[in-house]
Design a protein around this motif. Structure first.
Motif, PDB file in Angstrom:
ATOM      1  N   CYS A 158     -36.548  23.076   2.752  1.00 21.21           N
ATOM      2  CA  CYS A 158     -37.152  24.359   3.105  1.00 21.21           C
ATOM      3  C   CYS A 158     -38.422  24.128   3.913  1.00 21.21           C
ATOM      4  O   CYS A 158     -39.205  23.241   3.590  1.00 21.21           O
ATOM      5  N   TYR A 164     -46.192  30.127  -3.728  1.00 24.03           N
ATOM      6  CA  TYR A 164     -45.970  29.860  -5.162  1.00 24.03           C
ATOM      7  C   TYR A 164     -44.932  28.770  -5.414  1.00 24.03           C
ATOM      8  O   TYR A 164     -44.687  28.405  -6.552  1.00 24.03           O
ATOM      9  N   GLN A 202     -31.031  25.903   0.452  1.00 25.19           N
ATOM     10  CA  GLN A 202     -32.226  26.641   0.035  1.00 25.19           C
ATOM     11  C   GLN A 202     -32.421  27.873   0.909  1.00 25.19           C
ATOM     12  O   GLN A 202     -32.882  28.908   0.440  1.00 25.19           O
TER      13      GLN A 202
END
Ligand code: SF4
Length: 438
Positions: A158, A164, A202
């Motif tokens: 990714c 986060y 992903q």
């Protein structure tokens, strides 16, 4: 050479499930047979996930239990792989002297050699990242075995760095697998009796965009849909910013593409989305949802929501609630935010109290439960084609998946497992539907 017994525990996402399947297939060449209990095994592997807070502690606790089995079986080899292993590396070997090997998300292929070393008392930790070209040769591929539904990995990694999320640090940058390798694998699967493939990555919808000469994800879908014998295609996970018009058009044009999409929103407030570094606005997200609903009327949409992100005000949360009601998700995977060490958001200071996060999460879940039940009831008395996945929970029952992704239980013979069968829906519950074979 004597056969060995392998016990593997898999945590987290479908990517880990796919890696574990690949490990089992790879080690079967070395005469490892899968067993259902760690007590029966002479090799135990934990394939770990670090997406949620407290993941490391859970792995440590489990490892402490498993290492005690070495008192009974001196030949037992214990290995740790996946995202926690990628993050912790050597430290796992230091912390657990009875762990024999640690492999990362890019080094699954090194496992047979590491096992040989472990049997000679050599403990290894291999967590290096491979560069793009090397990785394209290391993609997990099934052996062209199985029936029913199979995962096929199309990309990994990714580039998005949501504030986060730990994934870019433990899975590396995006790399797309060669289209010809994907098509060849699916052809082999179909020849073996597979009728559905679930394309994994992903961010599957950014497939090909960083590599010259590769098709876009939409073009790849069209090539896969053209394969004879394949009947269903699903994919997961999509990023809203990469949900292109070209990809949405596939839902209008390709009947093999199932009427289901997972499109994580994470929040409904633009202020929170910006702090999350999601790269889109609420307006963009809803525009993509509406375009999907137009392209494929009745499509079921599932989403992910993080509740109580640092600084989330009551007004921000209300925007998330209104988004959930507007989208009308078939299901939402919702979580109260917890910081992941090593991510940007872990340094954000405006953390909400646990009580406030849980209170908001409970409100969201209650609202979504009502929507889910309404959607499930809308399937009553309809005819659905079910891909039978296995035995159901009750005696004589089978369990399978409708085009919408909904789980359907019905009475039938185990010989139907792996096949598509017509079923009429007779009852709808919170988590599943019940039907009767037509
Ligand atoms: S898109 Fe964001 S949430 Fe998804 S894997 Fe990448 S960084 Fe994590």
């Amino acid at each position: 050479m004597n056969a060995h017994s392998l016990y593997i525990e898999t945590y987290g996402c479908q990517m880990n499930v796919n890696d574990s399947q690949r490990i089992v297939a790879m080690l079967s060449d070395d005469r490892y047979q899968l067993v259902n209990s760690p007590v029966e095994a002479d090799l135990i592997l934990l394939n770990t996930c670090s997406v949620r807070g407290g993941a490391e502690e859970k792995v440590y606790n489990r490892l402490s239990n498993l290492c005690s089995l070495k008192k009974i079986n001196k030949q037992l080899v214990i290995g740790v792989g996946g995202c926690v292993a990628q993050q912790e590396g050597e430290q796992l070997l230091e912390r657990f002297p009875l762990v024999d090997l640690v492999f990362g998300t890019h080094t699954v292929h090194l496992l047979p050699g590491m096992l040989q070393d472990a049997r000679h008392g050599i403990r290894r930790s291999e967590t290096e990242f491979f560069d793009t070209e090397q990785r394209r040769d290391l993609f997990p591929a099934t052996r062209g075995e199985g029936r029913g539904s199979q995962f096929v990995t199309v990309m990994q990694g990714c580039n998005n760095f949501c504030s986060y999320c730990i994934v870019p640090f433990v899975r590396g940058r995006e790399v797309s697998r060669r289209a010809e390798d994907i098509l060849e694998e699916i052809e082999r699967l179909v020849a073996a009796g597979v009728v559905e493939v679930v394309l994994l990555g992903q961010n599957v919808n950014s497939y090909g965009i960083h590599q010259d000469g590769q098709p876009s994800f939409a073009q790849l879908l069209r090539q896969i849909a053209a394969l004879d014998g394949l009947q269903r295609i699903r994919f997961t996970t999509s990023h809203p910013k990469d949900m292109s018009d070209e990809l949405i058009a596939c839902y209008a044009d390709l009947p093999k593409l199932c009427s289901q999409v997972q499109l994580p929103a994470q929040a409904g407030s633009n202020a929170v989305l910006a702090r999350m570094n999601r790269g889109y606005t609420r307006e963009h997200y809803l525009d993509r949802i509406n375009a999907l609903k137009q392209a494929r009327p009745g499509i079921t949409i599932t989403g992910d929501i993080i509740v109580g992100f640092p600084g989330e005000t009551e007004a921000d949360f209300e925007e998330t609630m209104s988004l959930v009601e507007e989208v009308r998700y078939a299901d939402v995977y919702s979580f109260a935010y917890s910081p992941r060490p090593g991510t940007r958001a872990a340094d954000f200071t405006e953390e909400l109290s646990k009580h406030e996060k849980q209170h908001r999460l409970a409100r969201l879940i209650a609202t979504q439960r009502n929507i889910t039940l309404e959607i499930n009831r809308s399937f009553l008395h309809t005819r659905q084609e079910i891909l039978v996945e296995g035995i159901g929970k009750h005696p004589g029952q089978l369990s399978g998946r409708a085009d919408s992704g909904k789980t359907v239980n019905f009475s039938g013979e185990p010989a139907l497992i792996g096949h598509l069968v017509p079923v009429v829906i007779t009852a709808a519950y919170q988590n599943s539907l019940v039907g009767e074979l037509i």
